[in-house]
Write an enzyme that holds these catalytic residues in place. Structure first.
Site, PDB file in Angstrom:
ATOM      1  N   GLN A   1      -7.623  -1.277   4.280  1.00  0.00           N
ATOM      2  CA  GLN A   1      -6.503  -0.621   3.609  1.00  0.00           C
ATOM      3  C   GLN A   1      -6.982   0.074   2.332  1.00  0.00           C
ATOM      4  O   GLN A   1      -6.347   1.000   1.841  1.00  0.00           O
ATOM      5  CB  GLN A   1      -5.424  -1.661   3.283  1.00  0.00           C
ATOM      6  CG  GLN A   1      -4.246  -1.111   2.530  1.00  0.00           C
ATOM      7  CD  GLN A   1      -3.066  -2.074   2.538  1.00  0.00           C
ATOM      8  OE1 GLN A   1      -2.374  -2.193   3.528  1.00  0.00           O
ATOM      9  NE2 GLN A   1      -2.863  -2.770   1.431  1.00  0.00           N
TER      10      GLN A   1
ATOM     11  N   LYS B   1     -14.734  27.273 -32.254  1.00  0.00           N
ATOM     12  CA  LYS B   1     -15.205  26.787 -30.955  1.00  0.00           C
ATOM     13  C   LYS B   1     -14.552  27.472 -29.750  1.00  0.00           C
ATOM     14  O   LYS B   1     -13.389  27.800 -29.762  1.00  0.00           O
ATOM     15  CB  LYS B   1     -14.955  25.271 -30.831  1.00  0.00           C
ATOM     16  CG  LYS B   1     -15.821  24.413 -31.726  1.00  0.00           C
ATOM     17  CD  LYS B   1     -17.303  24.567 -31.467  1.00  0.00           C
ATOM     18  CE  LYS B   1     -17.744  23.936 -30.169  1.00  0.00           C
ATOM     19  NZ  LYS B   1     -17.677  22.475 -30.210  1.00  0.00           N
TER      20      LYS B   1
ATOM     21  N   TYR C   1     -10.037  -4.724  13.151  1.00  0.00           N
ATOM     22  CA  TYR C   1      -9.382  -4.391  11.887  1.00  0.00           C
ATOM     23  C   TYR C   1      -9.448  -5.557  10.893  1.00  0.00           C
ATOM     24  O   TYR C   1      -9.219  -6.699  11.253  1.00  0.00           O
ATOM     25  CB  TYR C   1      -7.903  -4.024  12.138  1.00  0.00           C
ATOM     26  CG  TYR C   1      -7.156  -3.696  10.851  1.00  0.00           C
ATOM     27  CD1 TYR C   1      -7.230  -2.426  10.284  1.00  0.00           C
ATOM     28  CD2 TYR C   1      -6.423  -4.669  10.183  1.00  0.00           C
ATOM     29  CE1 TYR C   1      -6.587  -2.138   9.092  1.00  0.00           C
ATOM     30  CE2 TYR C   1      -5.771  -4.384   8.988  1.00  0.00           C
ATOM     31  CZ  TYR C   1      -5.853  -3.118   8.450  1.00  0.00           C
ATOM     32  OH  TYR C   1      -5.221  -2.838   7.266  1.00  0.00           O
TER      33      TYR C   1
ATOM     34  N   LYS D   1      -8.100   4.393   1.561  1.00  0.00           N
ATOM     35  CA  LYS D   1      -7.357   5.637   1.333  1.00  0.00           C
ATOM     36  C   LYS D   1      -7.338   6.145  -0.100  1.00  0.00           C
ATOM     37  O   LYS D   1      -7.521   7.333  -0.344  1.00  0.00           O
ATOM     38  CB  LYS D   1      -5.919   5.469   1.821  1.00  0.00           C
ATOM     39  CG  LYS D   1      -5.833   5.324   3.328  1.00  0.00           C
ATOM     40  CD  LYS D   1      -4.425   4.979   3.750  1.00  0.00           C
ATOM     41  CE  LYS D   1      -4.438   4.050   4.939  1.00  0.00           C
ATOM     42  NZ  LYS D   1      -4.999   2.703   4.641  1.00  0.00           N
TER      43      LYS D   1
ATOM     44  N   SER E   1     -11.138  23.961 -30.338  1.00  0.00           N
ATOM     45  CA  SER E   1     -11.253  22.643 -30.951  1.00  0.00           C
ATOM     46  C   SER E   1     -10.153  22.499 -31.979  1.00  0.00           C
ATOM     47  O   SER E   1      -9.770  23.470 -32.639  1.00  0.00           O
ATOM     48  CB  SER E   1     -12.626  22.522 -31.623  1.00  0.00           C
ATOM     49  OG  SER E   1     -12.570  21.612 -32.698  1.00  0.00           O
TER      50      SER E   1
ATOM     51  N   ASN F   1      -2.505  -1.031  13.482  1.00  0.00           N
ATOM     52  CA  ASN F   1      -3.955  -0.802  13.402  1.00  0.00           C
ATOM     53  C   ASN F   1      -4.361   0.543  14.011  1.00  0.00           C
ATOM     54  O   ASN F   1      -5.149   1.291  13.426  1.00  0.00           O
ATOM     55  CB  ASN F   1      -4.706  -1.946  14.083  1.00  0.00           C
ATOM     56  CG  ASN F   1      -4.473  -3.270  13.381  1.00  0.00           C
ATOM     57  OD1 ASN F   1      -3.914  -3.289  12.284  1.00  0.00           O
ATOM     58  ND2 ASN F   1      -4.884  -4.365  13.982  1.00  0.00           N
TER      59      ASN F   1
ATOM     60  N   SER G   1       0.825  -1.219   0.000  1.00  0.00           N
ATOM     61  CA  SER G   1       0.000   0.000   0.000  1.00  0.00           C
ATOM     62  C   SER G   1       0.855   1.263   0.000  1.00  0.00           C
ATOM     63  O   SER G   1       0.323   2.370   0.105  1.00  0.00           O
ATOM     64  CB  SER G   1      -0.930   0.002   1.220  1.00  0.00           C
ATOM     65  OG  SER G   1      -0.177   0.005   2.413  1.00  0.00           O
TER      66      SER G   1
ATOM     67  N   ASN H   1     -14.886  26.217 -25.943  1.00  0.00           N
ATOM     68  CA  ASN H   1     -15.521  25.194 -25.107  1.00  0.00           C
ATOM     69  C   ASN H   1     -15.290  25.446 -23.617  1.00  0.00           C
ATOM     70  O   ASN H   1     -14.175  25.747 -23.207  1.00  0.00           O
ATOM     71  CB  ASN H   1     -14.984  23.812 -25.484  1.00  0.00           C
ATOM     72  CG  ASN H   1     -15.299  23.444 -26.930  1.00  0.00           C
ATOM     73  OD1 ASN H   1     -16.336  23.836 -27.453  1.00  0.00           O
ATOM     74  ND2 ASN H   1     -14.398  22.719 -27.567  1.00  0.00           N
TER      75      ASN H   1
ATOM     76  N   THR I   1     -37.571  27.570 -13.856  1.00  0.00           N
ATOM     77  CA  THR I   1     -37.926  26.293 -13.250  1.00  0.00           C
ATOM     78  C   THR I   1     -38.230  25.397 -14.433  1.00  0.00           C
ATOM     79  O   THR I   1     -38.717  25.877 -15.472  1.00  0.00           O
ATOM     80  CB  THR I   1     -39.151  26.392 -12.319  1.00  0.00           C
ATOM     81  OG1 THR I   1     -40.274  26.820 -13.099  1.00  0.00           O
ATOM     82  CG2 THR I   1     -38.945  27.401 -11.189  1.00  0.00           C
ATOM     83  N   HIS I   2     -37.910  24.121 -14.299  1.00  0.00           N
ATOM     84  CA  HIS I   2     -38.044  23.179 -15.422  1.00  0.00           C
ATOM     85  C   HIS I   2     -37.225  23.639 -16.628  1.00  0.00           C
ATOM     86  O   HIS I   2     -37.536  23.275 -17.761  1.00  0.00           O
ATOM     87  CB  HIS I   2     -39.507  22.977 -15.841  1.00  0.00           C
ATOM     88  CG  HIS I   2     -40.430  22.718 -14.692  1.00  0.00           C
ATOM     89  ND1 HIS I   2     -40.766  21.451 -14.270  1.00  0.00           N
ATOM     90  CD2 HIS I   2     -41.059  23.584 -13.842  1.00  0.00           C
ATOM     91  CE1 HIS I   2     -41.583  21.532 -13.221  1.00  0.00           C
ATOM     92  NE2 HIS I   2     -41.761  22.814 -12.938  1.00  0.00           N
TER      93      HIS I   2
ATOM     94  N   GLU J   1     -17.101  21.698 -17.551  1.00  0.00           N
ATOM     95  CA  GLU J   1     -17.479  20.308 -17.832  1.00  0.00           C
ATOM     96  C   GLU J   1     -16.719  19.346 -16.926  1.00  0.00           C
ATOM     97  O   GLU J   1     -17.265  18.350 -16.436  1.00  0.00           O
ATOM     98  CB  GLU J   1     -17.193  19.971 -19.290  1.00  0.00           C
ATOM     99  CG  GLU J   1     -18.062  20.750 -20.267  1.00  0.00           C
ATOM    100  CD  GLU J   1     -17.545  20.615 -21.690  1.00  0.00           C
ATOM    101  OE1 GLU J   1     -17.981  19.688 -22.381  1.00  0.00           O
ATOM    102  OE2 GLU J   1     -16.696  21.425 -22.109  1.00  0.00           O
TER     103      GLU J   1
END
Ligand code: ARG
Length: 461
Positions: free
Chosen positions: A323, A284, A318, A326, A278, A111, A24, A286, A156-157, A291
């Site tokens: 492990q 373009k 434990y 993380k 682009s 531990n 790890s 973007n 709204t919507h 995003e």
């Protein structure tokens, strides 16, 4: 040779795949500062309690400082065969100070060590996130003051609903970020107890002082149950839940920026600093940063879901499954940090097209509610009747292909004869927002006052 930290009863080396699945260090090396801080606190406490000599504790402390600077400088040689950060540090300590290093692990286990390290790490992350969210709020508030009276369409919507101000819209995210900060602060309060001294799971027979190590590491108190201390990862889950909610807020805002900057909508423009081009379409611009903020949310939610699933079937205490707590969490916190900073940058950068906003605010009969409210206020009509009458007026305008304020008084009077010229005044978008003076409403005066109050509050922090 078997593992020198735990290989006493082993005669064979681990299989290559055993080592590969077990290791790890690539992830928990990020806990080095916390690991060393916890070891220093532990060694000092062992000496104060007469469990090791003051001289050994001094050498351990010095050796640990050397290791800290080696890792900071990038000269430390992390060894995969030593599995994790705890054994890498301890092994190097042996090279530096000799056999006294072997006394450091008295009355503790990996531990309680890893539980302590990760609590400290998550606590640091919470503090950094809080500061980043405060900077995000600050940027929003500054723009809200600037645009307290800039009228834009509220939806709204995703259909034009009622005019609001751009400042009001921005302050909505200040409120959300404030609750996000509250969630992180709550998580911090609950996580700030020390697992150190729980040892493997049952506590220890040595006369340790858990209050002393807790205090040295800035914890409020030691955790009360040694089994709980080494077994739970709820502090990670709770922080990830706060992170997931915060990133959902950012994602919604990012989505709005994507919509607003679309040429179809054109309410807002991002400068070259926050757009990309682009490789094939020269025209373009973007909104990639927005995003990506939207997309990073997936990582955060994913990390929360993944850890919930890792934990859900684990008996106490434990288990090595833990492990896996993380990597996803660290990636998620990193993604959130990036997302907050990118949004803060975009907030400062974006330029609303005020003329287009105002125009769009009046499209789609957005002030119809204002007319209905006028009928209620002036003619004492029940709101439901006023709604119906206004609906018929909207239908008439719509049939003629014109806006509400372009209807003549006579057109309106054909539907409701008691309507007077006064009613026409409420149909402008400025009049509409100005009239929304209820607490929390969009009236520019309210918005400015709220923004200024936020500014004061943020400056005082
Ligand atoms: N690398 C381990 C983890 O991150 C440390 C604890 C290992 N404890 C043990 N008994 N194998 O969870």
């Amino acid at each position: 040779m078997s593992n020198k930290m735990w290989g006493g009863r082993f005669t064979e080396r681990p299989d290559a795949i055993m080592e590969e699945i077990n290791v790890s260090i690539d992830v928990d090396r990020h806990l080095y500062a916390q690991d060393i801080a916890a070891s220093k606190a532990h060694a000092a406490m062992l000496a104060a309690q007469g469990i090791i000599t003051a001289n050994d504790a001094k050498n351990i402390g010095k050796g640990l400082d050397t290791i800290l600077s080696e890792i900071d400088k990038g000269s430390f040689d992390f060894k995969r065969a030593l599995e994790d950060i705890h054994m890498n540090v301890e092994s190097r300590l042996g090279e530096l100070i000799g056999p006294a290093s072997g006394r450091l692990h008295t009355a503790r286990s990996r531990n309680d060590q890893v539980a302590t390290d990760f609590r400290l790490y998550v606590r640091d992350t919470i503090d950094e996130t809080d500061a980043a969210l405060a900077a995000f709020q600050y940027a929003l508030v500054e723009r809200a003051i600037e645009h307290a009276a800039t009228v834009m369409p509220g939806f709204t919507h995703l259909q034009t609903a009622q005019p609001v101000t751009f400042g009001h819209h921005l302050l909505a995210y200040v409120e959300m970020a404030s609750r996000d900060r509250g969630r992180f602060a709550d998580a911090r309060k609950r996580l700030n107890e020390s697992p150190l001294g729980a040892a493997a799971l049952a506590g220890t027979s040595f006369p340790i002082d858990r209050n002393a190590t807790a205090k040295a590491l800035g914890f409020d108190r030691p955790m009360a149950n040694s089994l709980d201390a080494v077994s739970d990862r709820d502090f990670v889950l709770e922080t990830l839940a706060a992170a997931a909610i915060a990133s959902v807020h950012l994602s919604r805002f990012a989505e709005e920026i994507v919509i607003w900057t679309s040429p179809l909508v054109g309410l807002v423009r991002l400068s070259d600093k926050f757009t990309t081009g682009s490789s094939i379409m020269p025209q373009k611009r973007n909104p990639d940063a927005a995003e990506l903020v939207r997309a990073k949310t997936g990582r955060v939610i994913g990390a929360l879901t993944a850890l919930l699933i890792v934990m859900k079937g684990l008996p106490l205490a434990y288990q090595k499954d833990m492990q896996e707590d993380k990597q996803g969490a660290m990636e998620a916190f990193g993604a959130l940090s990036l997302a907050i900073r990118a949004m803060t940058g975009m907030v400062a950068d974006l330029a609303p097209d005020e003329a287009r906003m105002k125009l769009a605010a009046g499209e789609g009969y957005a002030t119809a509610t204002d007319l209905a409210d006028w009928l209620v206020r002036t003619l004492k009509m029940p709101f439901r009747d006023a709604h119906h009458v206004t609906g018929r007026i909207v239908a008439k305008a719509s049939k003629g292909g014109i806006a509400l304020h372009e209807l003549s008084l006579q057109d309106m009077q054909e539907i409701e004869p008691r309507i007077t010229r006064d009613a026409l005044a409420v149909l402008s978008v400025e009049a509409s927002v100005k009239s929304r003076t209820s607490y929390g409403g969009t009236a520019p005066r309210n918005v400015l006052a709220q923004a200024k109050a936020w500014l004061k509050r943020l400056e005082k922090e």
